[in-house]
Every structure is written in structure tokens, then in C-alpha cells.
Design an enzyme around this catalytic site. Structure first.
Site, PDB file in Angstrom:
ATOM      1  CD  GLN A 287      -3.095  -0.994   0.422  1.00 62.27           C
ATOM      2  OE1 GLN A 287      -3.279   0.032  -0.231  1.00 62.27           O
ATOM      3  NE2 GLN A 287      -3.936  -2.022   0.382  1.00 62.27           N
ATOM      4  CE1 TYR A 316      -8.167 -11.035  -6.400  1.00 62.78           C
ATOM      5  CE2 TYR A 316      -9.617 -11.525  -4.546  1.00 62.78           C
ATOM      6  CZ  TYR A 316      -9.360 -11.534  -5.903  1.00 62.78           C
ATOM      7  OH  TYR A 316     -10.308 -12.041  -6.754  1.00 62.78           O
ATOM      8  CD  GLU A 337      -0.569 -11.384  -4.424  1.00 64.44           C
ATOM      9  OE1 GLU A 337      -1.425 -10.678  -3.865  1.00 64.44           O
ATOM     10  OE2 GLU A 337      -0.153 -11.169  -5.573  1.00 64.44           O
ATOM     11  CG  ASP A 385      -6.992  -5.074  -0.471  1.00 69.39           C
ATOM     12  OD1 ASP A 385      -7.493  -4.294  -1.311  1.00 69.39           O
ATOM     13  OD2 ASP A 385      -5.987  -4.779   0.208  1.00 69.39           O
ATOM     14  CB  CYS A 412      -8.727   0.201  -4.906  1.00 68.91           C
ATOM     15  SG  CYS A 412      -8.436  -1.084  -6.121  1.00 68.91           S
TER      16      CYS A 412
HETATM   17  N1  SAH Z   1      -4.055  -6.905   0.769  1.00 66.63           N
HETATM   18  C1  SAH Z   1      -2.769  -6.559   0.238  1.00 66.63           C
HETATM   19  C2  SAH Z   1      -2.707  -6.493  -1.293  1.00 66.63           C
HETATM   20  C3  SAH Z   1      -3.839  -5.794  -1.999  1.00 66.63           C
HETATM   21  S1  SAH Z   1      -3.542  -5.363  -3.685  1.00 66.63           S
HETATM   22  C4  SAH Z   1      -2.279  -5.270   0.840  1.00 66.63           C
HETATM   23  O1  SAH Z   1      -3.056  -4.523   1.435  1.00 66.63           O
HETATM   24  O2  SAH Z   1      -1.079  -5.012   0.758  1.00 66.63           O
HETATM   25  C5  SAH Z   1      -4.208  -6.662  -4.594  1.00 66.63           C
HETATM   26  C6  SAH Z   1      -3.336  -7.875  -4.713  1.00 66.63           C
HETATM   27  O3  SAH Z   1      -4.048  -8.839  -5.478  1.00 66.63           O
HETATM   28  C7  SAH Z   1      -2.005  -7.664  -5.409  1.00 66.63           C
HETATM   29  O4  SAH Z   1      -0.974  -8.133  -4.585  1.00 66.63           O
HETATM   30  C8  SAH Z   1      -2.124  -8.528  -6.692  1.00 66.63           C
HETATM   31  O5  SAH Z   1      -0.901  -9.129  -7.065  1.00 66.63           O
HETATM   32  C9  SAH Z   1      -3.121  -9.558  -6.272  1.00 66.63           C
HETATM   33  N2  SAH Z   1      -3.935 -10.226  -7.330  1.00 66.63           N
HETATM   34  C10 SAH Z   1      -4.368  -9.714  -8.502  1.00 66.63           C
HETATM   35  N3  SAH Z   1      -5.148 -10.592  -9.150  1.00 66.63           N
HETATM   36  C11 SAH Z   1      -5.209 -11.704  -8.380  1.00 66.63           C
HETATM   37  C12 SAH Z   1      -5.888 -12.969  -8.511  1.00 66.63           C
HETATM   38  N4  SAH Z   1      -6.639 -13.260  -9.560  1.00 66.63           N
HETATM   39  N5  SAH Z   1      -5.745 -13.840  -7.498  1.00 66.63           N
HETATM   40  C13 SAH Z   1      -4.993 -13.564  -6.410  1.00 66.63           C
HETATM   41  N6  SAH Z   1      -4.338 -12.400  -6.242  1.00 66.63           N
HETATM   42  C14 SAH Z   1      -4.442 -11.472  -7.212  1.00 66.63           C
END
Ligand code: SAH
Length: 456
Positions: A287, A316, A337, A385, A412
Site C-alpha cells: 500500500q 489477494y 495471492e 482486497d 479500490c
Molecule cells: N491486501 C494486500 C494487497 C492488496 S492489492 C495489501 O493490502 O497489501 C491486490 C493484490 O491482489 C495484489 O498483490 C495482486 O498481485 C493480487 N492479485 C491480482 N489478481 C489476483 C488474482 N486473480 N488472485 C490472487 N491475487 C491477485
């Protein structure tokens, strides 16, 4: 009959701005035909010159104001509007927060879900200088290697040294690195001919740790004078703990390539959130607004209502920030992830913080949910997320079949949030309390929010 737009390019018109788009552009209408005008605000009466006419809309520019909005603040720097670094800088901060709240509310109204309430946006005390990460294009301008930002809708570089919303220490570092690259005659990337060496400088800085990572994203495999460049960066920027070269030889807008070399130091930097330490590598998501992220995660934990007995899925999960923050309050947390590096970081982060009741898996969230469901996993709470595109329908299908009591949705992008809430509603879940917007991106139109869904 061929449709004729009611406006003509280069003509001027007197209009009243009615609305503000998700991109932060003012909207005026002539015979119901929308015209998008940067740096204009609802309520303002302006003389507008049309700059571009498309089939169903046009773009315009403010020539002069006949009346200004009481929410207007004077521009700090015209370049920020030109480049889209801070597209909402002309709107007073309290009005920005209201804009974000209304943005979500409007989308729910349009979906005929006006019973869903949206709380006022949680803002920042000092809404600038917050970004802990910068990705700055490097190009030649007037015969010199230059750093800055692209003019809106173009790839022309506008030279900028003060990026306003970035950690000022990062701004200083970019200038230092720019000067070092100039000193050693490293060639900037030329997008037209696809020649030159350095395309982008990426800098990350731990808000609490003050550890800095510098990533030089290059077209060429070899950086001439690499040793000297690295030595100079180390000497002049003592906070730097990691210098990485990322090779991206493709003709693409995608920033990072696949090949990564550590030029000096560690492959990660560390930072702290909610009293936990996190290792962050160059291509992991982290973030960008640390102060607000603390509030966001606190809120997500509170909304999950954990007593220490729950099984939680954090989908995620990135480098495991929410998972690890929740693990202290839950029986077990599962994180999934898609980026393997991020999962490696997440595992290291669990060890760093001596947290054992977590399990991290690399995979697509939608596939992994189906697997967990088939394995009979019964989460009490699911936290999601996702990126801007929101959740896949298969994800929601698997998630709801596991029948968690509660889903905490960190979003977001309010447009995909509304769509996904409708899918959850069709599967026996409802929004159980007002949605809380939280401003992760002051001076920009990005809207972050936390929604709680519970089983009917
Ligand atoms: N919750 C974490 C990351 C949120 S951002 C934080 O707050 O730091 C969203 C994340 O989803 C990213 O790390 C991205 O790599 C991941 N992502 C994107 N598409 C995805 C999918 N289909 N399955 C799993 N993760 C995914």
C-alpha cells in the site's frame, strides 16, 4: 442521418459545470452532449474552448471563469494538473472527501440500492507528501536526461522535481539519481526509436524504517558505468539499502520486466505497519499511503469482529499484511495471492514476526477458493482486497458456498464494488452497515472503501 455534435472544435462556449467525473474532470452539457473540462468544478460558470470532439462526448479547456466554486483552492503548480499527478489539487480537501463519499453513494443509487449507506470519508490531516513509492519516467528533454511525468494523455515528459504527493525524501532521491545518471552519461530511453538505457527510476521508502530501495528499470541489459553509478548512489543516499536493476526490453507500457539483478545490497527493504515488520521486494504490492493503511487495516480488523477463535481467509493478500495483522486476533489465517514473490515475502514476514497460525499459497484467488471449498475449509470471515477489476464471479460463488458469517470487502474501485455486492446479494448476503470510504490517495480521484457483507 449522420449525427452532428452540437459543439465544434476550437469554438468557445459559455457553460455551467454540473458534475465531476471519476477522473476529476468537470462536466458541462450542451444539448445534453457532455463536455469534459480539466480544472473546472461543479457550479462554476466558465468560458470553455472545445479541444476535441468525439462521437458521444467532447473535451474542452477553461478559457476564463465568470464565477468560481467556493471549494476551489488555488493551484499549487499547473504541472500537477497537466500531468495528472494530482488531478484534484484544485478542490479543497474537505470537498475531495465529500466527492469520494458521493461517488460511491451515486453508484449504489444508480444500481437501485439506495438503502445502502455510505459514511463520510476518513481523510488525512496532511493530505500530501504521503506516497512511499515513485515510478518516474526518464527521457531526454532539451538534450539532457530528465525526470518528470507525462503530460495527460501523452508520452511527452514534463520535467518535475517536486511531485507534491510523494514522500519529499523520495523526490530528493530522484533528483540525486538523475544527476548521477547525467554525470556518468547514461543514456535515457527513447520511446520512439526504442533505444537508450534507463526507462524508469522506481524508489520505495519505508515510512517508519527510512529504508530506501532504488530500482533502475532499463531497456538494455548492461548499464554503462554501473559500478560507478551504484557507488555514487550509495554515497549520496545513505538510506539506500537495496539497488536493483530490472530489465524490460519490450516495447510496452508495462513497467517491470521479468529479469531482475541485485546491483547492490538486499533484495528487499523493510517497513512497519500496526507494530509488525514487513519485507517488501521490488515487484510486490505494498500500500502506498502508510498513515492511511494503518487506519485501513485497523478498520478491516475491527469489521471482521475477531475473538481469537475464527478461521479467516485473506484473498489477494499481497505480502501478507492484512493476514498477519489479523492472525493475532484469529485462530488461523489463510492467504492467497497471484504473485509468487509476494507470497515468498509473506512467508518471510510470518517468520520475521514469529506468527505461526498463517498459511500462504500462491495462486489465482478464484481457483484457490474453489480448492479450499472442495477441501472442506469453513472460514468464519473472508477478507478480500482485489485490484481494480474486482472479484471474479467464480470467486464469489466459491466464497459464498463456504458460508462465512462475514465478508470484509476492501475496494479500490466503487464501480466493481457495486457489481460484486449485487452478486453477493443474489447469493444470500447483504451489506450490514454503512460503507466506510477511506482516503488512500489525496489529491487524486481514487476511492478506497471498506464494506461489510453478512449472511442474510
Ligand atoms: N491486501 C494486500 C494487497 C492488496 S492489492 C495489501 O493490502 O497489501 C491486490 C493484490 O491482489 C495484489 O498483490 C495482486 O498481485 C493480487 N492479485 C491480482 N489478481 C489476483 C488474482 N486473480 N488472485 C490472487 N491475487 C491477485
Amino acid at each position: 442521418m449522420k449525427f452532428k455534435a452540437p459543439v465544434t472544435k476550437n469554438e468557445t462556449y459559455d457553460v455551467t459545470v454540473m458534475d465531476l467525473t471519476y477522473q476529476g474532470m468537470g462536466v458541462a452539457k450542451i444539448e445534453n452532449f457532455p463536455i469534459f473540462i480539466a480544472n473546472s468544478l461543479p457550479g462554476e460558470e466558465i468560458v470553455m474552448k472545445v479541444t476535441k470532439v468525439a462521437k458521444t462526448y467532447a473535451f474542452g479547456r477553461v478559457e476564463s471563469w465568470k464565477s468560481k466554486s467556493p471549494d476551489r483552492v488555488e493551484l499549487k503548480n499547473k504541472q500537477y494538473t497537466q500531468t495528472g499527478i494530482a488531478p484534484l489539487q484544485h478542490l479543497a480537501y474537505p470537498a475531495q472527501l465529500e466527492f469520494k463519499q458521493h461517488q460511491i453513494q451515486e453508484l449504489f443509487y444508480k444500481a437501485h440500492l439506495d438503502q445502502i449507506e455510505v459514511s463520510p470519508t476518513i481523510g488525512m490531516e496532511k493530505p500530501y507528501g504521503y506516497r512511499n513509492k515513485a515510478q518516474i519516467p526518464v527521457r531526454e528533454v532539451n538534450g539532457q536526461l530528465t525526470t518528470g511525468f507525462y503530460r495527460r494523455n501523452s508520452h511527452d515528459l514534463v520535467p518535475i522535481e517536486d511531485f507534491y504527493i510523494q514522500d519529499p525524501e523520495i523526490d530528493k532521491a530522484i533528483v540525486v539519481i538523475r544527476d548521477i545518471l547525467r554525470q556518468f552519461h547514461v543514456e535515457p530511453y527513447n520511446e520512439t526509436n526504442h533505444t537508450g538505457v534507463v526507462r524508469t527510476i522506481m524508489v520505495r521508502r519505508g515510512h517508519y524504517s527510512h529504508e530506501m530501495m532504488v530500482v533502475l528499470i532499463t531497456r538494455a541489459k548492461k548499464i554503462p558505468m554501473a559500478f560507478e553509478v551504484v557507488e555514487a548512489i550509495r554515497k549520496q543516499l545513505p538510506e539506500v539499502k537495496s539497488i536493483i536493476q530490472n530489465v524490460n526490453a519490450a516495447q510496452t507500457n508495462v513497467l517491470l520486466g521479468k529479469e531482475e539483478k541485485i546491483l547492490w545490497g538486499s533484495n528487499v527493504i523493510h517497513d512497519q505497519l500496526l507494530g509488525l515488520t514487513f519485507a517488501i521486494s521490488a515487484d510486490s504490492f505494498y500500500q502506498v499511503n502508510p498513515e492511511q493503511t494503518n487506519k485501513l487495516y485497523d478498520l478491516a480488523i475491527k469489521k471482521a469482529v475477531l475473538t481469537g477463535k475464527e478461521t479467516v481467509i485473506d484473498a489477494y493478500c499481497g505480502i501478507g499484511t492484512i493476514s498477519l495483522a489479523m492472525a493475532k486476533h484469529a485462530k488461523k489465517v489463510y492467504g492467497v495471492e497471484i504473485v509468487d514473490k509476494a507470497i515468498q515475502d509473506a512467508k518471510i514476514n510470518a517468520q520475521l514476526n514469529k506468527i505461526k497460525n498463517v498459511k500462504f499459497v500462491t495462486g489465482k484467488a478464484e481457483d484457490q477458493m474453489a480448492k479450499w471449498q472442495a477441501d472442506g475449509l469453513k472460514p468464519d470471515v473472508i477478507v478480500v482486497d482485489p485490484p481494480r477489476k474486482g472479484l471474479a464471479p467464480e470467486f464469489i460463488a466459491a466464497a459464498t458456498e463456504m458460508q462465512p458469517k462475514r465478508v470484509v470487502y476492501v475496494s479500490c474501485n466503487p464501480a466493481t464494488l457495486v457489481r460484486d455486492v449485487q452478486t453477493f446479494m443474489a447469493k444470500g448476503y447483504h451489506v450490514s452497515q454503512p460503507i466506510i470510504p477511506l482516503d488512500q490517495f489525496p489529491q487524486t480521484p481514487h476511492v478506497e472503501s471498506v464494506t461489510v457483507l453478512e449472511q442474510d
